[in-house]
Design a protein around this motif. Structure first.
Motif, PDB file in Angstrom:
ATOM      1  N   ALA A 290       0.742  -1.058  -0.044  1.00 18.50           N
ATOM      2  CA  ALA A 290      -0.203   0.047   0.321  1.00 18.50           C
ATOM      3  C   ALA A 290       0.532   1.018  -0.423  1.00 18.50           C
ATOM      4  N   CYS A 291       0.224   2.757   0.150  1.00 17.34           N
ATOM      5  CA  CYS A 291       0.961   4.166   0.439  1.00 17.34           C
ATOM      6  C   CYS A 291       0.061   5.000   0.611  1.00 17.34           C
ATOM      7  N   GLY A 292       0.695   5.257   1.656  1.00 18.96           N
ATOM      8  CA  GLY A 292       0.036   6.471   2.304  1.00 18.96           C
ATOM      9  C   GLY A 292      -0.088   7.803   2.667  1.00 18.96           C
TER      10      GLY A 292
ATOM     11  N   THR B  90       1.179   2.154  -4.946  1.00 19.10           N
ATOM     12  CA  THR B  90       2.420   1.571  -4.458  1.00 19.10           C
ATOM     13  C   THR B  90       3.777   2.767  -4.728  1.00 19.10           C
ATOM     14  N   GLN B  91       4.599   1.804  -3.925  1.00 19.34           N
ATOM     15  CA  GLN B  91       6.404   2.668  -3.808  1.00 19.34           C
ATOM     16  C   GLN B  91       6.953   1.641  -4.540  1.00 19.34           C
TER      17      GLN B  91
ATOM     18  N   ALA C 196       9.588  -3.946  -3.800  1.00 24.42           N
ATOM     19  CA  ALA C 196      10.542  -4.720  -3.460  1.00 24.42           C
ATOM     20  C   ALA C 196      10.807  -5.391  -2.246  1.00 24.42           C
ATOM     21  N   LEU C 197      10.264  -5.204  -1.314  1.00 19.42           N
ATOM     22  CA  LEU C 197       9.948  -5.762   0.419  1.00 19.42           C
ATOM     23  C   LEU C 197       9.772  -6.448   0.161  1.00 19.42           C
ATOM     24  N   ALA C 198       7.878  -6.614  -1.129  1.00 13.52           N
ATOM     25  CA  ALA C 198       6.846  -7.261  -1.095  1.00 13.52           C
ATOM     26  C   ALA C 198       8.083  -9.298  -1.945  1.00 13.52           C
TER      27      ALA C 198
ATOM     28  N   GLY D  26       0.778  -2.972 -13.143  1.00 16.67           N
ATOM     29  CA  GLY D  26       2.011  -2.773 -13.004  1.00 16.67           C
ATOM     30  C   GLY D  26       2.943  -4.040 -11.989  1.00 16.67           C
ATOM     31  N   LEU D  27       1.942  -4.530 -10.519  1.00 18.23           N
ATOM     32  CA  LEU D  27       2.371  -5.360  -9.296  1.00 18.23           C
ATOM     33  C   LEU D  27       2.088  -6.614 -10.325  1.00 18.23           C
ATOM     34  N   ALA D  28       1.238  -6.851 -10.868  1.00 19.66           N
ATOM     35  CA  ALA D  28       1.536  -8.140 -11.297  1.00 19.66           C
ATOM     36  C   ALA D  28       3.247  -8.225 -12.554  1.00 19.66           C
TER      37      ALA D  28
END
Lengths: 286, 175
Positions: free
Chosen positions: A218-220, A235-236, A241-243, A279-281
């Motif tokens: 996520a991003c806040g 998301t950044q 990268a952490l994921a 993009g995440l995919a």
């Protein structure tokens, strides 16, 4: 990647869905394997009692034709010393009776004290007293529902309350002693690193990643010098990268979920949300 | 590991609740004292108001729209949120917000909030007896202006009334 919703190592791409937005659902369903619902966004008062809105229940049943359904709660307040919010369990009973749910999750924190709503989620002091309290309630949840349960790390907005356990150690102990899984919110970890100096490398070195079944990305926002997990943006790269790190190291990971608030949909737009999932995919598939 | 938590869990949580709600607190615990003087506490209070704002605007659409038109939504919600015991359920807090504004001296806001509260109750078959609301503005024009994004304060002035009833097809009728 064999279909839109499948990442590498058999991990699924998931998305949060607050309900009541058929257009959004139509845009995101082809892109994910798993949809994460919150009972808290689907409730209505009937004779003074919170119940799952019947129209929402019917809507949720239809999702199960196209994707796996998981549940993520906000209101249980599992860490409240005087007692959790029992009405939330009634919602789970309603939901689980009607929908096949692969797992459900809640936050390792509290939102109520002696029945008063704090207006936000607070992190627990990492003491044996808190550990025993939460572990007991996790065991009760697992006895009651027979659906796998995960606990999510929260981002602490107040100064770190500390305790006798480290953050990773606290998670390991609760999950290890109860058999529940962990929902690792990597953006929350970034918030804690920024706000309280959490050493992410030390955290990951200590955390038993075999306990992790789901990741939230996520991003806040930044506000008054603090990073807040308000789930309002895309998301950044640092979060992705952490994921990716967790995908590589967590053998029991089942899903990575892009999390955003229903209130953020208007500002984000359907196109941006769909593009984010695509993009995440791509970022998490290779 | 900082080992900062020294109070029992219940006492720790009660102390933080007192700080968040602005209650008087005899601060002796070092962690609680640190929180009391922190910017983090200010942010936590703001977050609480933000969430209440989301819920109120979602539940009280007409009244919120009027306050937004006037540029007073944020200040009105913040003032309302200063009272203790607000529910985390936006339906309950929203109704309480409308009850609060239905007692205001502002004639348009007073009538609109009373109308919206009655309408919400009627829609859930929880109104009971019919409710008649007096207006100093033409109510149908007020609602149309709010829906169209036009200034509701420019609606026709006069003596009007609206009856809200579960028996009416549209749940209300203006005259």
């Amino acid at each position: 990647m064999t279909r839109s919703g499948r990442l590498r190592r058999g991990v699924s791409l998931a998305v949060t869905y607050g309900g009541g937005d058929a257009v959004l659902l139509e845009r995101v369903l082809p892109l994910v394997d798993v949809v994460e619902l919150s009972p808290d966004t689907m409730l209505v008062f009937v004779d003074g009692e919170p119940r799952i809105e019947p129209a929402s229940l019917a809507h949720v049943r239809s999702i199960g034709d196209d994707a796996r359904v998981v549940v993520h709660g906000i209101s249980l307040s599992i860490g409240s010393a005087e007692g959790w919010q029992g009405w939330y369990l009634r919602l789970l009973h309603e939901l689980f009776a009607e929908v096949d749910v692969s797992w459900h999750s809640e936050h390792l924190g509290y939102t109520h004290v002696d029945g008063d709503d704090l207006g936000t989620m607070l992190a627990l002091p990492r003491t044996d007293e808190a550990l025993d309290l939460v572990a007991g309630r996790v065991n009760e949840l697992q006895r009651t529902f027979h659906v796998p349960f995960l606990l999510e790390n929260v981002a602490g907005v107040l100064p770190d309350p500390g305790g006798t356990h480290s953050m990773a150690g606290f998670l390991n102990e609760i999950a290890g002693s109860t058999g529940c899984g962990l929902l690792l919110d990597v953006h929350n970890l970034e918030c804690d690193a920024f706000n309280h100096g959490l050493d992410l490398d030390a955290f990951f070195a200590e955390l038993d990643l075999s306990l992790v079944r789901e990741v939230h990305v996520a991003c806040g926002i930044e506000h008054r010098g603090l990073r807040l997990d308000v789930h309002s943006r895309v998301t950044q790269p640092s979060t992705t990268a952490l994921a990716n790190r967790v995908i590589d190291e967590a053998d029991n990971l089942e899903a990575v979920t892009y999390e955003f608030l229903p209130q953020a949909v208007a500002a984000l737009g359907y196109e941006a949300i769909a593009n984010e999932l695509a993009g995440l995919a791509e970022a998490l598939a290779a | 590991m900082t080992g900062m938590a020294t109070l029992s869990l219940g006492a720790h949580q009660q102390a933080l609740r007192a700080l968040i709600q602005g209650d008087r607190l005899d601060v002796r615990d070092p962690y609680v004292a640190m929180v009391a003087g922190s910017d983090n506490l200010v942010v936590v209070r703001e977050i609480g108001v933000w969430w209440k704002s989301f819920g109120i605007e979602r539940w009280c659409t007409f009244t919120s729209a009027l306050l937004r038109q006037r540029g007073t939504f944020d200040a009105t919600v913040e003032e309302f949120c200063a009272q203790p015991g607000l529910s985390s359920f936006f339906e309950m807090t929203g109704n309480r917000f409308l009850e609060h504004l239905a007692a205001t001296a502002d004639p348009l806001l007073r009538s609109l909030a009373a109308f919206e509260l009655s309408l919400l109750r009627a829609a859930k078959s929880e109104l009971g007896a019919d409710v008649t609301i007096a207006w100093e503005y033409q109510p149908d024009e007020v609602l149309r202006r709010l829906l169209d994004g036009e200034p509701a304060d420019d609606a026709q002035r006069g003596a009007f009334s609206t009856t809200v009833s579960e028996q009416l097809p549209r749940l209300y009728q203006s005259s």
